[in-house]
Scaffold this motif. Structure first.
Motif, PDB file in Angstrom:
ATOM      1  N   HIS A 292      48.755 -22.060   7.810  1.00  0.00           N
ATOM      2  CA  HIS A 292      48.390 -22.557   6.485  1.00  0.00           C
ATOM      3  C   HIS A 292      49.123 -23.865   6.210  1.00  0.00           C
ATOM      4  O   HIS A 292      50.327 -23.970   6.383  1.00  0.00           O
ATOM      5  CB  HIS A 292      48.735 -21.537   5.401  1.00  0.00           C
ATOM      6  CG  HIS A 292      50.036 -20.816   5.624  1.00  0.00           C
ATOM      7  ND1 HIS A 292      51.265 -21.444   5.605  1.00  0.00           N
ATOM      8  CD2 HIS A 292      50.288 -19.524   5.902  1.00  0.00           C
ATOM      9  CE1 HIS A 292      52.222 -20.565   5.845  1.00  0.00           C
ATOM     10  NE2 HIS A 292      51.654 -19.387   6.034  1.00  0.00           N
ATOM     11  N   GLU A 293      48.384 -24.865   5.791  1.00  0.00           N
ATOM     12  CA  GLU A 293      48.968 -26.139   5.371  1.00  0.00           C
ATOM     13  C   GLU A 293      49.015 -26.143   3.844  1.00  0.00           C
ATOM     14  O   GLU A 293      47.977 -26.086   3.180  1.00  0.00           O
ATOM     15  CB  GLU A 293      48.136 -27.313   5.872  1.00  0.00           C
ATOM     16  CG  GLU A 293      48.701 -28.668   5.448  1.00  0.00           C
ATOM     17  CD  GLU A 293      47.827 -29.831   5.880  1.00  0.00           C
ATOM     18  OE1 GLU A 293      48.321 -30.972   5.873  1.00  0.00           O
ATOM     19  OE2 GLU A 293      46.645 -29.598   6.213  1.00  0.00           O
ATOM     20  N   VAL A 294      50.209 -26.186   3.290  1.00  0.00           N
ATOM     21  CA  VAL A 294      50.410 -26.190   1.840  1.00  0.00           C
ATOM     22  C   VAL A 294      50.973 -27.553   1.457  1.00  0.00           C
ATOM     23  O   VAL A 294      51.864 -28.082   2.132  1.00  0.00           O
ATOM     24  CB  VAL A 294      51.373 -25.066   1.411  1.00  0.00           C
ATOM     25  CG1 VAL A 294      51.607 -25.099  -0.092  1.00  0.00           C
ATOM     26  CG2 VAL A 294      50.828 -23.709   1.842  1.00  0.00           C
ATOM     27  N   SER A 295      50.458 -28.133   0.383  1.00  0.00           N
ATOM     28  CA  SER A 295      50.952 -29.432  -0.062  1.00  0.00           C
ATOM     29  C   SER A 295      52.476 -29.429  -0.157  1.00  0.00           C
ATOM     30  O   SER A 295      53.065 -28.494  -0.707  1.00  0.00           O
ATOM     31  CB  SER A 295      50.362 -29.774  -1.430  1.00  0.00           C
ATOM     32  OG  SER A 295      51.069 -30.852  -2.017  1.00  0.00           O
ATOM     33  N   PRO A 296      53.147 -30.468   0.362  1.00  0.00           N
ATOM     34  CA  PRO A 296      54.607 -30.523   0.257  1.00  0.00           C
ATOM     35  C   PRO A 296      55.099 -30.761  -1.166  1.00  0.00           C
ATOM     36  O   PRO A 296      56.306 -30.641  -1.419  1.00  0.00           O
ATOM     37  CB  PRO A 296      54.992 -31.689   1.175  1.00  0.00           C
ATOM     38  CG  PRO A 296      53.767 -32.546   1.234  1.00  0.00           C
ATOM     39  CD  PRO A 296      52.598 -31.603   1.131  1.00  0.00           C
ATOM     40  N   ILE A 297      54.193 -31.077  -2.097  1.00  0.00           N
ATOM     41  CA  ILE A 297      54.604 -31.280  -3.481  1.00  0.00           C
ATOM     42  C   ILE A 297      54.956 -29.914  -4.070  1.00  0.00           C
ATOM     43  O   ILE A 297      54.103 -29.065  -4.286  1.00  0.00           O
ATOM     44  CB  ILE A 297      53.494 -31.963  -4.297  1.00  0.00           C
ATOM     45  CG1 ILE A 297      53.100 -33.284  -3.631  1.00  0.00           C
ATOM     46  CG2 ILE A 297      53.954 -32.192  -5.713  1.00  0.00           C
ATOM     47  CD1 ILE A 297      54.241 -34.252  -3.400  1.00  0.00           C
ATOM     48  N   GLY A 298      56.247 -29.710  -4.299  1.00  0.00           N
ATOM     49  CA  GLY A 298      56.750 -28.410  -4.720  1.00  0.00           C
ATOM     50  C   GLY A 298      57.623 -27.765  -3.659  1.00  0.00           C
ATOM     51  O   GLY A 298      58.341 -26.813  -3.938  1.00  0.00           O
ATOM     52  N   GLY A 299      57.565 -28.282  -2.433  1.00  0.00           N
ATOM     53  CA  GLY A 299      58.495 -27.869  -1.389  1.00  0.00           C
ATOM     54  C   GLY A 299      58.360 -26.430  -0.938  1.00  0.00           C
ATOM     55  O   GLY A 299      59.351 -25.781  -0.625  1.00  0.00           O
TER      56      GLY A 299
END
Length: 390
Positions: A292-299
């Motif tokens: 799963h690729e999760v946006s790095p915004i939010g870490g």
């Protein structure tokens, strides 16, 4: 132990688990399994670990992730080296919209991923049943019924690595995901950001600063060594990407730039979200960014990968103890898919809040932020942003 060169002999024993990918998630999984006495081999394409000063996109260690690091014995070292983030502050056009102080049990720590990987490598050296083999490019999988043979090349020679189970921890561009014919399904919209690390002159050494400006968000986070990371959303990648360009964006939006002479090399990235389907097939499972690729915004991405690795280590241990049956990952797939979807929803919310906005929508957005900063919503928001929902 590390073996940078030797090929696998034809009469080599079958490993319990072969992990493809020696990043933060693959190394952690190897530590978890090695601590149980399992025979594990990590196959890493890079011939050398990244140098200590290499750039690292992930820096946030959230409480659930730190708890997993405690299980492998490096949690205290992370606490010692990391910078504590005790609060977050949101502003717009010079006015504070809200502030959030994290409870002692929910502190976020800032430490570049490369440094965590170095600690995991040191821990692996203490585990006699784990080998890290560098310079191996995996090209195929051969199902032998009772086990899988990982096929690859190393120093120009073909290598075969037999294992009862194979784990793809090889990142967003996972080759293992392709080899099991998993689809890589996009979820939601993406966004483009620029990022730069420099000296921290803010005087807010334990505070994450979020500037929700009309032209797009600027976030900044403290880092070890007196540094601060700046991340700014942009409509498109700048034609010239250097420290003065990023500093100009930051200053235009916040009124304060940063010292470009003390800055490192900036980068640009596209925040996208994807989910593999399936996450596991037969004797092969995906973990971390391969799943799963999760946006790095939010870490969230690195921590989500660690928690997935911990779950997978339990499933692997149970399967190996039961004689290594086929299709041992049904429960793992269901749980990780649900966790990834929750993380993606939160990341999508984070990206929407930081999007360019004006007029009535700007006022509505700012009013929403003020409401979220009030009790009891503030406590729920702090719980979400520190990933304690996991």
């Amino acid at each position: 132990m590390t073996d940078p060169a030797g090929a696998v002999r034809p009469d080599a024993p079958i490993h319990d688990v072969a992990i493809v990918g020696g990043g933060a998630v693959g190394l952690l999984l190897a530590c978890l399994l090695g601590a149980r006495g399992r025979d594990v081999v990590v196959l890493e394409r890079r011939t050398e670990p990244p140098p200590p000063g290499a750039p690292s996109r992930a820096i946030g260690v959230h409480p659930p992730g730190l708890k997993v690091l405690d299980h492998v014995g490096i949690g205290d070292a992370v606490r010692e080296r990391a910078v504590v983030i005790r609060e977050g502050r949101v502003t717009c056009e010079g006015r504070t919209l809200g502030a959030m102080r994290f409870p002692r049990s929910g502190l976020v720590r800032s430490l570049p991923q490369r440094e965590v990987e170095a600690l995991l490598e040191e821990r692996l050296e203490e585990l006699p049943d784990v080998r890290v083999r560098r310079g191996v490019e995996v090209t195929g999988l051969r199902d032998r019924g009772t086990h899988v043979v990982v096929v690859g090349t190393q120093a120009g020679a073909e290598v075969d690595v037999p294992a009862r189970y194979v784990v793809g921890a090889d990142g967003v561009r996972s080759g293992i995901r392709s080899l099991i014919d998993a689809r890589w399904r996009p979820r939601g919209r993406g966004a483009t950001y620029v990022m730069c690390d420099t000296r921290d002159d803010t005087g807010a050494r334990e505070t994450a600063l979020l500037h929700f400006e009309p032209t797009g968000v600027v976030e900044s986070f403290p880092m070890p060594g007196g540094l601060r990371r700046y991340v700014a959303r942009v409509r498109r990648r700048p034609s010239v990407l250097d420290a003065p360009t990023v500093a100009a964006i930051v200053e235009a939006r916040t009124g304060q730039g940063f010292d470009t002479d003390a800055a490192g090399e900036p980068t640009a990235f596209d925040a996208r979200q994807h989910l593999a389907q399936p996450i596991a097939a037969g004797r092969v499972a995906l973990v971390g960014d391969a799943a799963h690729e999760v946006s790095p915004i939010g870490g969230q991405g690195m921590n989500l990968g660690w928690i997935g690795a911990q779950h997978l280590s339990h499933e692997l241990e149970a399967a190996l103890a039961a004689g290594a049956p086929l299709d041992a990952f049904a429960a793992y797939e269901r749980a990780r898919r649900g966790a990834a979807i929750r993380a993606m929803r939160q990341a999508a919310f984070n990206m929407r809040m930081g999007a360019p906005v004006s007029g009535l929508r700007l006022r509505a957005r700012n009013a929403s932020v003020r409401m979220l900063g009030l009790a009891p919503t503030r406590a729920l928001l702090a719980r979400a942003f520190t990933m304690r929902w996991l």
